[in-house]
Design an enzyme around this catalytic site. Structure first.
Site, short mmCIF file in Angstrom:
data_model
loop_
_atom_site.label_atom_id
_atom_site.label_comp_id
_atom_site.label_asym_id
_atom_site.label_seq_id
_atom_site.Cartn_x
_atom_site.Cartn_y
_atom_site.Cartn_z
N THR A 172 -3.87 6.59 -3.44
CA THR A 172 -2.92 7.66 -3.81
C THR A 172 -1.58 7.02 -4.17
O THR A 172 -1.48 5.80 -4.30
CB THR A 172 -2.72 8.64 -2.63
N HIS B 24 0.84 -1.20 0.00
CA HIS B 24 0.00 0.00 0.00
C HIS B 24 0.87 1.25 0.00
O HIS B 24 1.96 1.26 0.61
CB HIS B 24 -0.90 0.01 1.24
N HIS B 25 0.40 2.29 -0.68
CA HIS B 25 1.14 3.56 -0.71
C HIS B 25 1.43 4.06 0.72
O HIS B 25 0.54 4.05 1.57
CB HIS B 25 0.31 4.60 -1.47
N GLY B 26 2.65 4.53 0.94
CA GLY B 26 3.05 5.07 2.25
C GLY B 26 2.56 6.50 2.40
O GLY B 26 3.35 7.44 2.55
#
Ligand SMILES: [Zn+2]
Length: 381
Positions: A199, A168-170
Site C-alpha cells: 500500500t 516500508h509504507h507506514g
C-alpha cells in the site's frame, strides 16, 4: 555540556525478541548508544516504564490484546492467524505482551516529555512498530507504539505531523488515523508494487474528515540520495507549512539504506544524515523544534543501522560526528557480525545505471501527489 535531546533507553526492550533467525534485532538501540558513547558524545539517557493495558487499548481492540496476552503466557490461541500473530513475520514469543508494552512505553514517555514541555526532542530507538493495526499484528509489529503516542498527544488537543521514512509504507499509523484531521501522516517508501505491505499509493489521501491528511510518496527501487532528498523536501515543506503541527512524530527506520537486505532503496549514511537534518530544520521552522523520534526497520543490524541512527541523534542534537568509526566500538561488535563492519561513517555510492529514469519517475510521482493534494484543498479551503 547539556544535551538538547533526551535519549530514552531501557534494556528490557531487548525482550522484543522475534527469534534467533528473524531479521528484526532488538539489540540495535544498545549498539547505537555504544557508538555514540564511543564518540564521547554526552547523552542524556533516561529510562521509562512499560505502557499500561489502558494505554494499549486506546489504539488496539480488546479482543486482539487479549489474544496477545494469552499467547504471551504460552496459552493456546486457536485463531491467532486471524489476528496477524503466529506468522513467520510476527511470531508468537514468550513475554511478547510485556516486551511490546516496554517498546510502547518508550514512545509514550517521549510524547509525555514533549507535551509537558520537559523536553523538546526525544529519541526512543526501540520504538517504530508502524505496521501494527487496530485488531492485528503485522510485519514484525505487535502493538503500534507510534499511534499510542499520537493518541495521547491528540487527546491533549495537539496537532501531530507524522513522517515515516522507513523503506516500508507506514500503513498501520496511516489507517489508524485515516479519518482524522488532527493527524497528518506522510510516508516515503519503496513502492508497494514491489514491497510489503503493498500500500502507500498517492491516491491514499484520507477519508471523511481526514481527506487531505494522508500523503504517500511511493519511490522506485534503487532510489538514491539526491532523488530521495528532493522528494522529501518537495512534500514535507508545503505539508508542514499548511498543517502547522504542534510537533513532529518521526518513524526514522534505517531500512532505506543501500545495505539493507529486506528493501531496495539505496540511501547512503550521508543521505540519511541529510534527510534527518532537513527534518530537524523543518521542525524548527514549522513545529517549534519539537520532535518525537523513533527507530523502526533496519536489518543491516550492525553494518548500517548503528551509523544511520547515530546520525539521527547527531541531527537532533545539532552536532557533527567524526567520520572515523571508533576502534573500541568496532572491536566490541565485529565478532557479532559476519560482514566486515565499515570503519567510516560515510558510504560509497553504489553505481546504478538507470538512476536518471528513477529520478524522473520519482519527480513525476511527487508532482502527481502534490497536484492531487492541492485539488483537495482548493475544494475544501
Ligand atoms: Zn521497514
Amino acid at each position: 555540556m547539556v544535551s538538547l535531546t533526551t535519549f530514552l533507553f531501557n534494556p528490557l526492550t531487548l525482550g522484543y525478541d522475534l527469534g534467533q533467525h528473524h531479521p528484526f534485532k532488538s539489540i540495535r538501540p544498545e549498539a547505537v548508544k555504544h557508538l555514540l558513547e564511543a564518540f564521547s558524545v554526552p547523552l542524556d539517557v533516561r529510562g521509562f516504564a512499560p505502557a499500561t493495558l489502558e494505554d494499549i487499548l486506546t489504539v488496539h481492540s480488546r479482543s486482539y490484546v487479549q489474544r496477545v496476552v494469552r499467547a504471551s503466557h504460552g496459552e493456546p490461541v486457536t485463531d491467532a492467524l486471524e489476528y496477524g500473530i503466529g506468522t513467520s513475520d510476527t511470531p508468537i514469543f514468550a513475554g511478547m505482551h510485556d516486551a511490546t508494552a516496554f517498546v510502547c512505553g518508550g514512545t509514550l514517555e517521549a510524547a509525555r516529555l514533549i507535551a509537558s514541555g520537559k523536553s523538546t526532542r526525544v529519541l526512543s530507538l526501540a520504538g517504530g512498530l508502524h505496521h501494527a493495526q487496530l485488531a492485528s499484528g503485522s510485519g514484525f509489529c505487535v502493538y503500534n507504539d507510534l499511534s499510542i503516542a499520537i493518541r495521547h498527544l491528540t487527546n491533549l488537543g495537539l496537532r501531530v505531523a507524522y513522517l515515516d521514512i522507513d523503506a516500508h509504507h507506514g500503513d498501520g499509523v496511516q489507517w489508524l488515523h485515516y479519518t482524522e484531521n488532527q493527524v497528518l501522516t506522510i510516508s516515503l517508501h519503496e513502492t508497494g508494487r514491489y514491497l510489503f505491505p503493498g500500500t502507500g499509493y498517492t491516491y491514499e489521501l484520507g477519508r471523511g474528515d481526514g481527506v487531505g491528511y494522508s500523503l504517500n510518496v511511493p519511490l522506485e527501487p534503487y532510489t538514491q540520495d539526491r532523488s530521495y532528498l528532493e522528494a522529501l523536501e518537495r512534500v514535507l515543506t508545503p505539508a508542514l507549512a499548511w498543517f502547522k503541527p504542534d510537533l513532529l512524530v518521526i518513524q526514522g527506520g534505517a531500512d532505506s539504506h543501500e545495505f539493507d537486505p529486506l528493501a531496495d532503496l539505496a540511501l547512503s549514511t550521508q543521505g540519511y544524515k541529510a534527510a534527518y537534518q532537513l527534518i530537524v530544520q523543518l521542525a524548527e521552522q514549522f513545529a517549534g523544534g519539537r520532535i518525537l523520534a523513533t527507530g523502526g526497520g533496519g536489518y543491516a543490524t550492525l553494518h548500517a543501522v548503528p551509523r544511520v541512527w547515530a546520525e539521527w541523534y547527531a541531527a537532533l542534537e545539532g552536532i557533527e560526528l567524526p567520520n572515523q568509526v571508533p576502534q573500541v566500538w568496532l572491536e566490541h561488535w565485529q565478532p557479532q557480525s559476519v560482514e566486515t563492519l565499515p570503519e567510516v561513517m560515510t558510504d560509497d555510492a553504489i553505481q546504478i545505471p538507470r538512476q536518471a529514469q528513477i529520478e524522473a519517475a520519482n519527480a513525476k510521482t511527487v508532482t502527481e501527489l502534490l497536484e492531487a493534494w492541492q485539488r483537495i484543498h482548493k475544494a475544501n479551503p
